[in-house]
Motif scaffolding. Structure first.
Motif, short mmCIF file in Angstrom:
data_model
loop_
_atom_site.label_atom_id
_atom_site.label_comp_id
_atom_site.label_asym_id
_atom_site.label_seq_id
_atom_site.Cartn_x
_atom_site.Cartn_y
_atom_site.Cartn_z
N ASP A 3 0.69 -1.16 -0.16
CA ASP A 3 0.09 0.26 0.32
C ASP A 3 0.52 1.82 -0.01
O ASP A 3 1.55 1.43 0.71
CB ASP A 3 -0.68 0.26 1.24
N GLU A 4 0.97 2.16 -0.54
CA GLU A 4 0.77 3.68 -0.36
C GLU A 4 0.69 4.54 0.88
O GLU A 4 1.46 4.95 1.47
CB GLU A 4 0.15 4.32 -2.07
N ASN A 5 -0.68 4.17 1.16
CA ASN A 5 -1.26 5.20 2.90
C ASN A 5 -0.91 3.76 3.45
O ASN A 5 -1.16 2.56 3.53
CB ASN A 5 -2.47 5.18 2.66
N LEU A 6 -0.26 3.95 4.87
CA LEU A 6 0.34 3.17 5.89
C LEU A 6 -1.09 2.91 6.68
O LEU A 6 -0.83 1.98 7.83
CB LEU A 6 1.33 3.37 6.40
N SER A 7 -2.24 3.35 6.45
CA SER A 7 -3.74 3.35 7.72
C SER A 7 -3.48 1.10 8.02
O SER A 7 -3.76 1.14 9.01
CB SER A 7 -4.25 3.09 7.33
N ASP B 64 0.82 8.80 3.94
CA ASP B 64 1.73 7.71 2.59
C ASP B 64 3.15 7.68 3.10
O ASP B 64 3.98 8.13 3.71
CB ASP B 64 1.46 8.64 1.53
N VAL B 65 3.98 6.57 2.30
CA VAL B 65 4.90 6.67 2.00
C VAL B 65 5.64 7.42 1.01
O VAL B 65 6.69 7.82 2.58
CB VAL B 65 5.26 4.94 1.46
N GLY B 66 5.51 8.07 0.95
CA GLY B 66 5.95 9.05 0.30
C GLY B 66 6.23 10.17 0.89
O GLY B 66 7.04 11.08 0.40
N SER B 67 5.50 10.34 1.53
CA SER B 67 5.47 11.52 3.03
C SER B 67 6.41 11.06 3.46
O SER B 67 6.54 12.57 5.09
CB SER B 67 4.04 12.02 3.36
N LEU B 68 7.20 10.32 4.03
CA LEU B 68 8.03 9.70 5.77
C LEU B 68 9.14 9.62 5.12
O LEU B 68 9.68 9.18 3.34
CB LEU B 68 8.28 8.80 5.90
N ASP B 69 10.11 10.17 5.34
CA ASP B 69 11.87 9.29 5.14
C ASP B 69 11.73 7.49 5.35
O ASP B 69 11.09 6.78 6.48
CB ASP B 69 13.19 9.97 5.65
N PHE B 70 12.71 6.84 4.48
CA PHE B 70 12.63 5.71 5.29
C PHE B 70 12.39 5.73 6.54
O PHE B 70 11.83 4.20 6.89
CB PHE B 70 13.61 4.51 4.57
N GLU B 71 13.97 5.67 7.60
CA GLU B 71 13.80 5.92 9.12
C GLU B 71 12.59 6.09 9.70
O GLU B 71 12.50 5.16 10.58
CB GLU B 71 15.34 6.28 9.21
N GLU B 72 12.00 6.95 9.63
CA GLU B 72 10.37 7.12 9.99
C GLU B 72 9.03 5.85 9.80
O GLU B 72 8.20 6.52 10.59
CB GLU B 72 10.53 8.72 9.53
#
Length: 261
Positions: free
Chosen positions: A87-91, A99-107
């Motif tokens: 999923d793109e959204n992590l809910s 969304d995955v694209g709104s966070l850095d990998f470590e976050e």
């Protein structure tokens, strides 16, 4: 009218016979390419039926079960990391509405402690590993294991990053492009044409139409793989009728249409 039938019936009969002949003996018209691998057991979302989907633990468990093809999905984080996530959204996966694209990998948040198995409503997968992983981590851990990489959206940067990673690990022959959309698949093939491709939804419909018209034996198919849900395990997501009988009828019709012949 009779003269028309005089010519039309033999022509249609000859066409039908040729179509059946070449359908049963396709190598008479098309030389099959030598496949780099022949998968027998595929792990959906890296093995989501037994462990938390798309985790390294799920992948390692699939290898222990002798899976020889891994299916996974990718998205791009804010810091441009290719992460393995359906999923793109992590809910659904983590309970965090981002969304995955709104966070850095470590976050990126941890997966939930349990996730409902996609094709088995009411059943849940568990695992001790709840971390999301990078695509490069999976390539490093299992460099020679064939994988299907599905691209969900038309993100050209993501497509090119995946193509570059595949080239870097020299696994173009054993990594399959997958997408539901033909427009996305076109971009994937342009980014790395050495990777085999799977049929998109529109291409599946086209192939089925050609088959039932008797034209399929005469048309080359460049795709090397067909990724299809088994009708016997399709759940409410695909047949969302309120009546269970209608869901079963839809599954039977789908199975007959795609596999009946």
């Amino acid at each position: 009218m009779s003269s028309l039938l005089y010519y039309a019936l033999p022509a249609l009969g000859s066409y039908a016979l040729l179509s059946i002949l070449f359908l049963r003996r396709p190598r008479l018209l098309h030389a099959p390419p030598a496949p780099a691998f022949r998968p027998r057991l595929a792990a959906h979302r890296s093995g989501s039926g037994e462990r938390l989907e798309n985790t390294m633990e799920a992948l390692e468990n699939s290898m222990a079960q002798r899976a020889d093809l891994i299916e996974l999905d990718c998205h791009l984080t804010r810091d441009r990391v290719v992460v393995v996530s359906h999923d793109e959204n992590l809910s659904r996966q983590s309970g965090v509405n981002r969304d995955v694209g709104s966070l850095d990998f470590e976050e990126l948040p941890l997966y939930k402690e349990e996730l409902e198995v996609y094709f088995s409503p009411g059943q849940f997968a568990h695992g001790t590993d709840r971390h999301m992983v990078r695509l490069v981590d999976m390539f490093q851990r299992f460099p020679r294991v064939p994988m299907v990489v599905e691209i969900k959206g038309e993100n050209e940067e993501l497509i090119h990053k995946v193509a570059d990673l595949v080239r870097h690990f020299d696994r173009s022959e054993i990594t399959i492009w997958a997408s539901e959309k033909s427009s996305v698949m076109k971009k994937c093939k342009a980014a790395n044409p050495e990777m085999p491709t799977s049929l998109t939804v529109s291409r599946v419909v086209w192939v089925l139409l050609l088959y039932y018209l008797g034209l399929l034996p005469f048309v080359p198919i460049p795709e090397k793989f067909l990724l299809c849900f088994l009708p016997t395990i399709i759940n409410r997501t695909y047949f969302p009728f309120s009546c269970p009988a209608l869901n079963k009828l839809a599954a039977v019709a789908f199975k007959w249409l795609c596999f009946g012949a």
